[in-house]
Design an enzyme around this catalytic site. Structure first.
Site, PDB file in Angstrom:
ATOM      1  N   THR A 185      47.053 -55.446  25.415  1.00  0.00           N
ATOM      2  CA  THR A 185      46.178 -54.544  25.722  1.00  0.00           C
ATOM      3  C   THR A 185      44.453 -54.992  25.484  1.00  0.00           C
ATOM      4  OG1 THR A 185      46.454 -52.716  24.457  1.00  0.00           O
ATOM      5  CG2 THR A 185      47.534 -52.508  26.069  1.00  0.00           C
ATOM      6  N   TYR A 197      41.500 -43.891  14.099  1.00  0.00           N
ATOM      7  CA  TYR A 197      42.663 -43.832  14.892  1.00  0.00           C
ATOM      8  C   TYR A 197      44.077 -43.234  14.254  1.00  0.00           C
ATOM      9  CZ  TYR A 197      45.683 -46.397  18.076  1.00  0.00           C
ATOM     10  OH  TYR A 197      46.682 -46.665  19.224  1.00  0.00           O
ATOM     11  N   LYS A 212      46.489 -40.379  16.333  1.00  0.00           N
ATOM     12  CA  LYS A 212      47.261 -40.182  16.320  1.00  0.00           C
ATOM     13  C   LYS A 212      48.110 -39.503  16.046  1.00  0.00           C
ATOM     14  CE  LYS A 212      47.154 -43.116  20.421  1.00  0.00           C
ATOM     15  NZ  LYS A 212      47.086 -42.910  21.096  1.00  0.00           N
ATOM     16  N   ASN A 235      47.825 -40.606  28.195  1.00  0.00           N
ATOM     17  CA  ASN A 235      47.526 -41.968  27.281  1.00  0.00           C
ATOM     18  C   ASN A 235      45.847 -42.281  27.036  1.00  0.00           C
ATOM     19  OD1 ASN A 235      48.064 -45.492  28.041  1.00  0.00           O
ATOM     20  ND2 ASN A 235      46.216 -44.517  29.318  1.00  0.00           N
TER      21      ASN A 235
END
Length: 243
Positions: free
Chosen positions: A181, A147, A151, A83
C-alpha cells in the site's frame, strides 16, 4: 448486513470496500474525501461521508448528526471496520514532529474508539467491530514508537471490549500482514537514520513478498464474516487459513 468502513479511498481500505460492495453489502464509507472510482462501480450500494477523522471535533460533530442513526436503523446486522490510519511520525524520541504525533493519535486511536462507541450506542442488534492493527502493535521497531503505541491501543481496546461480554458484540483487532500500500511506499521513503530497519522493508518489495491489497481484503472479509470472528480479540491475518 450493512457495513461501515473508514479510510476507503486507497490501498487496503479501498480493496475492503470493493470486496464488501461486490458481495452486495451496503457500505457507509468515511474519509476526508470521496472515492469516485468506487461510487462509479457500485451505484446505490455506497454511501460516502466526508469527515476528517484526524480532527476529533469534526468527527464529534458528524456523529452528533443523524446520518449514522438513519444508516443503521434498518440493518439486520452491522459490521464496523476501523481501517483509517497513518504511519508517521517515523523518528526517535526528540525528533518527532508534534503536529504529526497528535494527528497520528487522533486518527489511529481517537477516531476508532469514538466510532466504536457511537455505533454500539446507535445500533442494538448483532454487531461486529474490526480494528485494523499491525504487527508493530506486538513487536517494537526503532523509529515507530508512535505508530506501534497507537496500534497497541487498538489491540487492548478490543481485548477490554471483549471482556465486557456483551452477547450482541464480536470485536477483534487484526494485523493484516505486510500489504503493498501507500503506507509501505512511505516506509521505503523514510530516512535510514530514523528507521534502522529500512533495508528489510526495501527487500520485501524487491523480493515480491508484499501481499496485494486485494488478496489481503479477500482474506480479511472471509474472516470478518465467519463464525471464528471474535473468538480471539487479537489476530494476525497471516496466522489464519488462506482459504
Amino acid at each position: 448486513m450493512k457495513a461501515i468502513l473508514t479510510g476507503h479511498t486507497r490501498g487496503l481500505g479501498q480493496a475492503i470496500a470493493a470486496e464488501l460492495l461486490a458481495r452486495g453489502i451496503p457500505v457507509l464509507a468515511i474519509a476526508r474525501r470521496p472515492c469516485d472510482e468506487l461510487a462509479g462501480r457500485f451505484p446505490g450500494l455506497l454511501q460516502q461521508a466526508t469527515v476528517d477523522l484526524a480532527a476529533p471535533e469534526a468527527l464529534h460533530s458528524w456523529l452528533a448528526g443523524e446520518t449514522l442513526n438513519r444508516y443503521v436503523a434498518d440493518a439486520s446486522s452491522l459490521l464496523l471496520i476501523n481501517n483509517a490510519g497513518m504511519l508517521g511520525p517515523v523518528a526517535p524520541l526528540g525528533r518527532q514532529m508534534d503536529d504529526q504525533l497528535l494527528q497520528a493519535v487522533n486518527l489511529n486511536i481517537s477516531a476508532p474508539l469514538l466510532l466504536s462507541n457511537a455505533v454500539a450506542r446507535a445500533y442494538r442488534g448483532p454487531l461486529r467491530i474490526a480494528h485494523v492493527s499491525s504487527g508493530a502493535a506486538r513487536t517494537a521497531f526503532a523509529g515507530w514508537s508512535v505508530y506501534g503505541a497507537t496500534k497497541a491501543a487498538l489491540d487492548h481496546h478490543a481485548r477490554s471490549a471483549a471482556a465486557d461480554a456483551d452477547p450482541r458484540l464480536r470485536i477483534c483487532s487484526i494485523a493484516p500482514g505486510v500489504v503493498d500500500t501507500e503506507m509501505q511506499a512511505a516506509i521505503r521513503r523514510t530516512e535510514a537514520p530514523d528507521f534502522p530497519l529500512l533495508d528489510r522493508f526495501l527487500a520485501l518489495k524487491q523480493e515480491g513478498k508484499l501481499a496485494s491489497p486485494e488478496d489481503a481484503a479477500r482474506q480479511m472479509l472471509r474472516f470478518l464474516l465467519s463464525d471464528d470472528f471474535g473468538k480471539a480479540a487479537v489476530v494476525d491475518l497471516r496466522d489464519l487459513p488462506s482459504n
